[in-house]
Design an enzyme around this catalytic site. Structure first.
Site, PDB file in Angstrom:
ATOM      1  N   HIS A 224       0.843  -1.199   0.000  1.00 17.68           N
ATOM      2  CA  HIS A 224       0.000   0.000   0.000  1.00 17.68           C
ATOM      3  C   HIS A 224       0.878   1.250   0.000  1.00 17.68           C
ATOM      4  O   HIS A 224       1.851   1.347   0.741  1.00 17.68           O
ATOM      5  CB  HIS A 224      -0.918  -0.003   1.230  1.00 17.68           C
ATOM      6  CG  HIS A 224      -1.898   1.126   1.253  1.00 17.68           C
ATOM      7  ND1 HIS A 224      -2.749   1.404   0.209  1.00 17.68           N
ATOM      8  CD2 HIS A 224      -2.161   2.055   2.216  1.00 17.68           C
ATOM      9  CE1 HIS A 224      -3.507   2.441   0.519  1.00 17.68           C
ATOM     10  NE2 HIS A 224      -3.167   2.865   1.724  1.00 17.68           N
TER      11      HIS A 224
ATOM     12  N   ASP B 193      -3.741   9.206   3.201  1.00 19.61           N
ATOM     13  CA  ASP B 193      -3.939   7.806   2.872  1.00 19.61           C
ATOM     14  C   ASP B 193      -5.267   7.687   2.127  1.00 19.61           C
ATOM     15  O   ASP B 193      -6.309   8.149   2.613  1.00 19.61           O
ATOM     16  CB  ASP B 193      -3.962   6.966   4.151  1.00 19.61           C
ATOM     17  CG  ASP B 193      -4.049   5.469   3.870  1.00 19.61           C
ATOM     18  OD1 ASP B 193      -4.199   5.097   2.694  1.00 19.61           O
ATOM     19  OD2 ASP B 193      -3.964   4.685   4.821  1.00 19.61           O
TER      20      ASP B 193
ATOM     21  N   CYS C 129      -3.896   2.833  -5.146  1.00 18.37           N
ATOM     22  CA  CYS C 129      -3.319   3.644  -4.066  1.00 18.37           C
ATOM     23  C   CYS C 129      -2.124   4.460  -4.554  1.00 18.37           C
ATOM     24  O   CYS C 129      -1.948   5.615  -4.156  1.00 18.37           O
ATOM     25  CB  CYS C 129      -2.911   2.755  -2.903  1.00 18.37           C
ATOM     26  SG  CYS C 129      -1.791   1.401  -3.350  1.00 18.37           S
TER      27      CYS C 129
END
Length: 381
Positions: free
Chosen positions: A292, A309, A360
């Site tokens: 991630h 995030d 991501c």
């Protein structure tokens, strides 16, 4: 029975109420309508009273569930009266609810019956459909855009060019052709080489940009180098920033040994950068957490440490490491003690959020793109 020689039953506990929606059906499966007519009216006056618009008649209904024998008898009398009234209405061609033209220039304001309520609702829906067919919503949106542009021009000076429309500029046909050729190229072929950073992009490396793939270090690092070159070309349009590559954080905070400033001390020498980090507005640190991508920002301009995030996660230990690093860096390079204990730690929540398990990296580099511009309003949502 001659008109005028009868009377309505007296309701024991009348309850007057305006109904703006379908009311419950009574125990006998009908609504009880009552017209109040004076006891000694003549036949002519009574027939004239029948010509009133049905929308002007008040709606009364029973609220009690228990019905006694007197009420049943009263209801029978009411039904007989209603039959006589219906005959009189047919003779006089009384105006009914079906004859009311709700599309006329005189809107209906009395919705005391279910039928009138239904017709008013239908009329409103028809007007809504007509406005949509005529493009009313598009016109309203265009006016809002024009207002925003006029307000923006008020705050932007004449010598400045707005950059808000640049981030999502669509690809031209030539660009799309070049992308297709790059994706179909041999995996071993070097498609582009960036001389200043010594980064090579091969066909295999570039395929991480295809849908459903994860971004790799080479693509992310090259993009960050291009952002720095963009800033150098037009420093008045972008903030002064420093972009660390994807290997910085793993050197600074090792999984086995922990925080180690000495491992990255030489990364920011004046000879390599030509400036000190304390002179920047923002410092960007991309972070790869196994599978991630996230982003840490040392926001010197606003005196805070930020964590972004696309899954809205929180990692306080990362911001603690950033605060410690910045204090050590300024002390080592600029010989200045910076008290960052009062700086704010912010886990940014007003961000676009990814809806799958592979975008991501793309979200992270676009966070960097927008935050290096100093434009947050376009990114939020």
């Amino acid at each position: 029975m001659a008109p005028g020689n009868y009377r309505y039953p007296q309701v024991k506990t009348p309850l007057r109420r305006q109904v703006h929606a379908p009311s419950p059906v009574s125990k006998f499966g009908l609504f009880t309508w009552r017209r109040e007519v004076e006891r000694n009216h003549s036949t002519r006056n009574y027939n004239k009273s029948l010509k009133r618009n049905a929308l002007d008649l008040p709606l009364r209904y029973r609220t009690n569930r228990e019905v006694d024998d007197d009420d049943v008898e009263d209801m029978g009398m009411v039904e007989n009266v209603a039959m006589d009234v219906d005959k009189a209405e047919e003779n006089e061609k009384e105006v009914s609810l079906d004859d009311v033209n709700l599309e006329s220039s005189f809107p209906v304001t009395d919705v005391s019956s279910f039928e009138a309520y239904r017709k008013v609702l239908k009329s409103a829906e028809n007007r809504t459909f007509k406005l949509k067919d005529r493009g009313f919503g598009n016109v309203l949106k265009e006016r809002c855009r024009g207002l925003i542009r006029s307000l923006r021009s008020f705050f932007i000076q004449d010598d400045e060019e707005p950059v808000e429309d640049e981030p999502f500029r669509p690809l031209s046909k030539e660009d799309e052709t070049a992308v297709k050729q790059a994706f179909s190229a041999n995996v071993q072929n070097i498609l582009v080489t960036h001389e200043n950073s010594n980064i090579d992009i091969t066909g295999e490396t570039l395929r991480c940009l295809k849908p459903g793939q994860w971004l790799n270090d080479e693509v992310v690092n090259l993009y960050l180098v291009l952002l720095k070159e963009r800033e150098a070309r037009d420093p008045n349009k972008f903030l002064k920033c420093h972009f660390f590559n994807t290997f910085f954080f793993t050197k600074l905070v090792h999984s086995g040994t922990g925080y180690n400033y000495g491992a990255v001390r030489r990364w920011t020498s004046m000879k390599k950068l030509g400036y000190h980090l304390i002179d920047c507005d923002k410092i960007f640190i991309p972070i790869h957490m196994n599978i991630h991508w996230t982003l840490a920002v040392i926001n010197i301009k606003d005196r805070k440490f930020q964590y972004l995030d696309s899954f809205k996660g929180r990692e306080p230990r990362i911001l603690d490491a950033m605060a410690r690093y910045f204090a050590d860096e300024v002390r080592d390079k600029s010989e200045v003690e910076v008290d960052v204990s009062h700086w704010k730690q912010e886990f940014v929540q007003d961000l676009p959020e990814q809806s799958n398990g592979f975008d991501c990296g793309m979200f992270m580099i676009k966070y960097i793109d927008f935050y290096s511009r100093g434009t947050y309003a376009i990114l939020s949502g």
